[in-house]
Structures are given as structure tokens and as C-alpha cells.
Design a protein around this motif. Sequence first.
Motif, PDB file in Angstrom:
ATOM      1  N   LEU A  39      39.922  39.273 -14.946  1.00  0.00           N
ATOM      2  CA  LEU A  39      39.630  39.078 -13.522  1.00  0.00           C
ATOM      3  C   LEU A  39      38.670  40.154 -13.012  1.00  0.00           C
ATOM      4  CD1 LEU A  39      43.165  38.097 -12.225  1.00  0.00           C
ATOM      5  CD2 LEU A  39      41.187  36.606 -12.570  1.00  0.00           C
ATOM      6  N   ARG A  40      38.843  41.365 -13.508  1.00  0.00           N
ATOM      7  CA  ARG A  40      37.952  42.466 -13.126  1.00  0.00           C
ATOM      8  C   ARG A  40      36.517  42.165 -13.560  1.00  0.00           C
ATOM      9  NH1 ARG A  40      41.332  46.465 -15.607  1.00  0.00           N
ATOM     10  NH2 ARG A  40      43.077  46.441 -14.170  1.00  0.00           N
ATOM     11  N   LYS A  41      36.394  41.693 -14.786  1.00  0.00           N
ATOM     12  CA  LYS A  41      35.053  41.404 -15.316  1.00  0.00           C
ATOM     13  C   LYS A  41      34.376  40.304 -14.502  1.00  0.00           C
ATOM     14  CE  LYS A  41      34.772  44.225 -18.785  1.00  0.00           C
ATOM     15  NZ  LYS A  41      33.848  45.336 -18.671  1.00  0.00           N
ATOM     16  N   VAL A  42      35.111  39.270 -14.169  1.00  0.00           N
ATOM     17  CA  VAL A  42      34.529  38.179 -13.381  1.00  0.00           C
ATOM     18  C   VAL A  42      34.098  38.720 -12.008  1.00  0.00           C
ATOM     19  CG1 VAL A  42      34.951  35.928 -12.305  1.00  0.00           C
ATOM     20  CG2 VAL A  42      35.876  36.410 -14.587  1.00  0.00           C
ATOM     21  N   GLU A  80      33.302  41.703 -11.291  1.00  0.00           N
ATOM     22  CA  GLU A  80      32.173  42.620 -11.471  1.00  0.00           C
ATOM     23  C   GLU A  80      30.904  41.874 -11.866  1.00  0.00           C
ATOM     24  OE1 GLU A  80      33.513  45.430 -14.396  1.00  0.00           O
ATOM     25  OE2 GLU A  80      34.951  46.319 -13.015  1.00  0.00           O
ATOM     26  N   ASN A  81      31.020  40.561 -12.010  1.00  0.00           N
ATOM     27  CA  ASN A  81      29.886  39.745 -12.424  1.00  0.00           C
ATOM     28  C   ASN A  81      29.444  40.122 -13.838  1.00  0.00           C
ATOM     29  OD1 ASN A  81      28.298  37.648 -11.790  1.00  0.00           O
ATOM     30  ND2 ASN A  81      27.342  38.640 -10.002  1.00  0.00           N
ATOM     31  N   ASP A  82      30.389  40.507 -14.649  1.00  0.00           N
ATOM     32  CA  ASP A  82      30.089  41.012 -15.986  1.00  0.00           C
ATOM     33  C   ASP A  82      30.786  40.114 -17.014  1.00  0.00           C
ATOM     34  OD1 ASP A  82      29.357  42.629 -18.084  1.00  0.00           O
ATOM     35  OD2 ASP A  82      30.928  44.118 -17.735  1.00  0.00           O
ATOM     36  N   TYR A  83      30.673  38.806 -16.786  1.00  0.00           N
ATOM     37  CA  TYR A  83      31.473  37.904 -17.609  1.00  0.00           C
ATOM     38  C   TYR A  83      30.908  37.703 -19.005  1.00  0.00           C
ATOM     39  CZ  TYR A  83      28.019  35.184 -15.206  1.00  0.00           C
ATOM     40  OH  TYR A  83      26.849  34.782 -14.671  1.00  0.00           O
ATOM     41  N   ALA A  84      29.735  38.333 -19.244  1.00  0.00           N
ATOM     42  CA  ALA A  84      29.207  38.240 -20.604  1.00  0.00           C
ATOM     43  C   ALA A  84      30.074  39.067 -21.553  1.00  0.00           C
ATOM     44  CB  ALA A  84      27.771  38.739 -20.636  1.00  0.00           C
ATOM     45  N   ASN A 108      33.017  29.417 -10.307  1.00  0.00           N
ATOM     46  CA  ASN A 108      33.184  29.482  -8.853  1.00  0.00           C
ATOM     47  C   ASN A 108      33.266  30.904  -8.309  1.00  0.00           C
ATOM     48  OD1 ASN A 108      33.327  26.611  -8.329  1.00  0.00           O
ATOM     49  ND2 ASN A 108      35.201  26.707  -9.566  1.00  0.00           N
ATOM     50  N   ARG A 109      32.792  31.873  -9.094  1.00  0.00           N
ATOM     51  CA  ARG A 109      32.934  33.260  -8.653  1.00  0.00           C
ATOM     52  C   ARG A 109      32.195  33.483  -7.331  1.00  0.00           C
ATOM     53  NH1 ARG A 109      28.882  32.866 -12.204  1.00  0.00           N
ATOM     54  NH2 ARG A 109      27.036  34.100 -11.740  1.00  0.00           N
ATOM     55  N   MET A 110      32.676  34.451  -6.564  1.00  0.00           N
ATOM     56  CA  MET A 110      32.128  34.714  -5.230  1.00  0.00           C
ATOM     57  C   MET A 110      31.022  35.757  -5.279  1.00  0.00           C
ATOM     58  SD  MET A 110      34.009  32.840  -3.296  1.00  0.00           S
ATOM     59  CE  MET A 110      33.591  33.476  -1.671  1.00  0.00           C
ATOM     60  N   ASN A 111      31.043  36.580  -6.316  1.00  0.00           N
ATOM     61  CA  ASN A 111      30.172  37.745  -6.360  1.00  0.00           C
ATOM     62  C   ASN A 111      28.914  37.461  -7.168  1.00  0.00           C
ATOM     63  OD1 ASN A 111      29.383  40.338  -5.997  1.00  0.00           O
ATOM     64  ND2 ASN A 111      30.661  41.191  -7.627  1.00  0.00           N
TER      65      ASN A 111
END
Length: 646
Positions: free
Chosen positions: A613-616, A618-622, A642-645
Motif C-alpha cells: 500500500l505504501r508503494k502504491v 508513493e507511486n512507486d509500483y514498479a 485507481n491510485r489517487m497519487n
Amino acid sequence: MSAKDLYPVPQELAKTAWADKTSYQAMYRASVEDPDAFWGEHGKRIDWIKPYTKVKDVSFAKDDLHIKWFYDGTLNVSYNCLDRHLETRGDSPAIIWEGDDPNDDKTLTYRELHAEVCKFANVLKAQGIKKGDRVTLYMPMIVEAAVAMLACTRIGAIHSIVFGGFSPDALAGRIRDCKSNCVITADEGVRGGRPIPLKANTDAALADCPDCTTCIVVKRTGGTINWVDGRDVWYHEAMDKVDAVCPPEEMNAEDPLFILYTSGSTGQPKGVLHTTGGYIVYAAMTHRYVFDYHDGDIYWCTADVGWVTGHSYIIYGPLANGATTLMFEGVPNYPTVSRFWEVCDKHNVNIFYTAPTAIRALMRDGDEPVKKTSRKSLRLLGSVGEPINPEAWRWYYDVVGEGRCPIVDTWWQTETGGILISPLPGAMDLKPGSATLPFFGIEPVMVDTEGAVLEGPCEGMLCIKDSWPGQMRTVYGDHERFVQTYFSNFSGLYFSGDGARRDEDGYYWITGRVDDVINVSGHRMGTAEVESALVAHELVAEAAVVGYPHDIKGQGIYAYVTLTAGVAPSEELRAELVKWVRNEIGPIATPDLIQWAPGLPKTRSGKIMRRILRKVAENDYASLGDTSTLAEPAVVEELIENRMNK
Ligand code: PRX
């Protein structure tokens, strides 16, 4: 590291500073080689009624945890902050108060403050408050808050200050937890031109606190308030009925001084307990060395007394040193974004201590609002509460301080009572973003996740090896939680909850919390607290909260919310949930982003995988890492989609 990243100690400053490079090293060595001798000597900075003969009795062992300092000595904190200065500086300013409105200010000399404190101590006594009782303060940044704190210490009552931005529910929980029978508040606070309904909030809180039977109210604005006869007492009326003679109570060094609630990784805030002797010795000594305080300096810390920074570095440290401390009621951007610097010019502030979040916000408005002020009185700048990013550090240094003022980036916690890692301005060359080196008596230890001690340059978790006088002694009413939280992760060490890097010069770079605590605008928040607030809403089935990088706040609050079956998400509901959390905890807990999550990523045993959840957020889902233990991998795809960030 290039030369421009190192800011050497200004030579002129080193000449007059309390510590230069040579004396720091000698004193540091002495402090860790023979703590008894070192602190035995420096404890004398404080006046004792009965001098101590025992300096230290400490064990960090989990099954025999105890921390005692100066423990056969007796003293009184208000005496040390007031009475002992009367002969030498009775007519010097103790507190300069600057109101929210720039036309509103006043100064209290040590003699005047002493008289007010003695009177209010008599008011408390007249209300039946005695040594050991807990008194809750829910107050704006007005002189009466300082008076109330010091009056409690004068009679040996234990104060518990609740920041004025907390909700009635949060206030009630804290009043009940420490079984306070008295609360001190004001009719309203004022910040940025807007009233804050402190008395109304207190009324709502007290509805759930039947044992809290006295409410003392300072008239700040004269706004309309509700009044409960028999319970509510006007501060000014009570002050008119008492005299200004009140001998200080003789306290043992280990008698409790105050409780301050702070967030941890579980839902309930912890009542951090500090005691009398060690705390005041440590607050006074760190204030003198870290801020290089000299007689006559005007010192301003912009914190609120509701936080530990306000306790140690607006009130206790400075006043114990006979300093002039500025108390500011307002906010950095009212009436204009030049306010901080205008106040510096108005009162000739020499030492200025604030939080990175304020620096980042002001930086956004450019250089002009700073440059139009003089700031020539400034000599030293300080930072506290969260990591300061090098860009903000340089702006603070170059624009605010005109390249003339060293910055002390002070790392510490509610639990530590005072600063543990920080530059001493005459002794340490600075690196932007580093808290540099430990204070006297502090031995940082870096460990990896398995608890192995790391040597040399490394990255790991920050622990402290031995005690220092300002350390908290217990969690009020829950000693086991104290042991579990701080001493059970790594055997024989105090675990701070922070991650850090140590570089090749031994400098520390704090990287942030490694537990479920986030730091929003320098305010510490348990993600579990926000989650509890969200799930208390009838339409919320489940919630998970994490931090994400935020330009101004440092970290923002990102909430994943699963609604109860059949409830449709909408913008109205999103707004409703934001409002709900503000009401449950307070405006400081306002979620920045709420993402609707039909499902949360869980392990097969049902544990929420926060790392993902933190990674998502942080927009760091790679770099999601290992997702093989997920019960339903598709949930993550959905969250990323559907992430907000974005
Ligand atoms: O994560 C660290 C951060 O603030 C936490 C302590 O918060 P609190 O108890 O509210 O006290 C704040 C004021 C002392 C720490 O665990 N923190 C505090 N100062 C710094 C910091 N992080 C980086 N650099 C700092 N100078």
C-alpha cells in the motif's frame, strides 16, 4: 561529497561558543566514558534543595528495566525557572508574547512571571489540586499557558497538555487516561485571525469525563461560551482572590513532572511520562549548548506548547537558563507570509527555531517576502520535527540566514525529552540534511532488522545504547507497553522507531520512521489512529492508512477505504469521511487522499500488506517487491489502476 556541501563552523562563532571542535570531542569522550562523573558535574546547572549523591541507576534489560537519575536529590522546577533568577535578572524579560494580531504583544519580566505563577499555584491549591494530581491543559499560545505549566510544577501537580488542534474526543480520551480532575482552557484561541472554540470543545469532552470536576477558563477573546456553575471557574476572577506567595514544593528528582501523549503504532496514544530532575538538567543543558545561548540573547521557538518542543524549548530549557523566550500565538502566513521575519525584526530575535514544513511552505512564496525584512539580528537557525530536505535547508541558510547563520538540525522525540543528535554550532561543520553528531552522553547504535550492530558507514535502524537524564521513564499507567515499545526489539538498546544512515564522517542522516507512524507537517500520527477513526464510520468496512511524500507536509495521509457492501462511492462520501476524521481526531489528521478500495492486499492469513500500500501511495509500483504471499494478487492491479497519487 563536494566542498559546497560542507558548511564549516564560522571562526568568529567558534571563539565565543560554549563548545568548539576540541572541547566537544573532549567533553563527548568524558560523557560516555564516565557518565556518572560527567552528569554528576552537569547536574549542578540546576539548583537542588537537597543535593543528589547518586547520579545514575539504569538498566535497559527487558526483565529489569529501570531508569533513575539524581535520584536521592530534591528540587523544584518552577524555582529553577523563576525564583533563582530574581536576584540577578528579576527585571529582565522572561517571556515576550507576540499575539496573532501583529499589534498585540506584551513582555513579562522574571519578577512578573514569578508573581503570576505563584498566584496561579494558589488558585490550583484553592481548587483542591495537590502534589501528584494530573491537570490537563488545552490552551492557546498565551502567557497563561506558561503560567499554568509552571504553577503545576510549583505545587507538584503533573500537567498533561493536549494540543489545541485536537478534537473533543481526543481530549476526552487523554483526560480519562490519566484521570485528570482539572482542565485549564480558554474561551477561544485565535490563529490566523480565526477563533478556535476551545471551551466548546472542552464542554463536549467533559460530557464524557465525569471525574473531571474543575474547568478553569482564561478569557482570551470574550466570545460567547457555555458556562457550567460549580464546575467552571474564570481564571481572572480566581487570580483576584489569592496572594502572590507560594513556596515551591520539594520534589524528588524522580517524581513525575509531566505527561505528554504521543502517537505510536497502535491505535491508543501513549502517555509519555517525564520526571523532574533529569528532565530539567537535560532541557537546560541542551538548550544552552545546541542554541549556543548567551545572556541577553532573544530566543524564539515557533512550536506550540502542546508538543514536546514547546515544553523543552519554549518553556523549561530557556527559563531554567534565565533566557528570554518568545511565545508566538499566530501562524507563519498571517497577516502575510513575511510574518516570521517581521517578528524577528520587531523583537530583535537572535536565535530562531522552526520546523521544515514551515520552511517549505514559505519557500513556495519566493524570496521577496523574506528579503523585504532585515533579519540582521539573526545569528543562529534551528530545525526540528522531521527530516529537512537539502533544498529547504539551503533556502533557509541562504535566503533567511543570508549565509551568515549556522542551522542546527535537531533530532529528538517526545520520548527523549531533549535533543539527542544535532550540530553544536561552534563545533560541527554542517551538511544540509544531516543532524550531524550526538549530544554529550548519547551513544547512537545502528542495527539491521535482525538486530546485528552495524559499524562504520551504514544504513539501519537507530537505537541508543545508554540512558540520558531527559529520557522518558514509563508510559503512564502501562509500564509493560513502555518495555515492549522501546526495549523489546533490540536487546539492551532503546529503539527510536527511526531509520538512519551514518556516513563516512560518522554523521547521522535521519531517514524517517520505520514503524506505522507518519510525520505530517512535523506532527506525529499513528496510521492506526486514523484507521480506527475511519472504521468508526458506519459506511466504512475496512481502512488502511499510509504516508506518501508531500511537497509541503513532508508526508501526507493516504487512506484506502473499503465501503460496506452495497454502498456506492461518491465525492460527497469522500468529503464526509474527511470531515469525520477531522471531528474524531482533529484537523491535523485530515486525510489528503482517499482511495476507494474494493479489496485490500492481504496475506493468506489475512494480514494487510502495508508495504504494498505504501508503494502504491508513493507511486512507486514498479518496485512492489515480493507479492507471492498475496491471497488475491488481482487486488493490487485494481489499486494501481485507481491510485489517487498520479
Ligand atoms: O521521526 C523523527 C522525527 O520526529 C519524530 C519524533 O516526533 P515527536 O515525538 O512528535 O517529536 C518531534 C519534536 C522533537 C522522530 O522519531 N524527527 C524529529 N526531529 C527530526 C526528525 N526527523 C528528522 N530530523 C529531525 N531533526
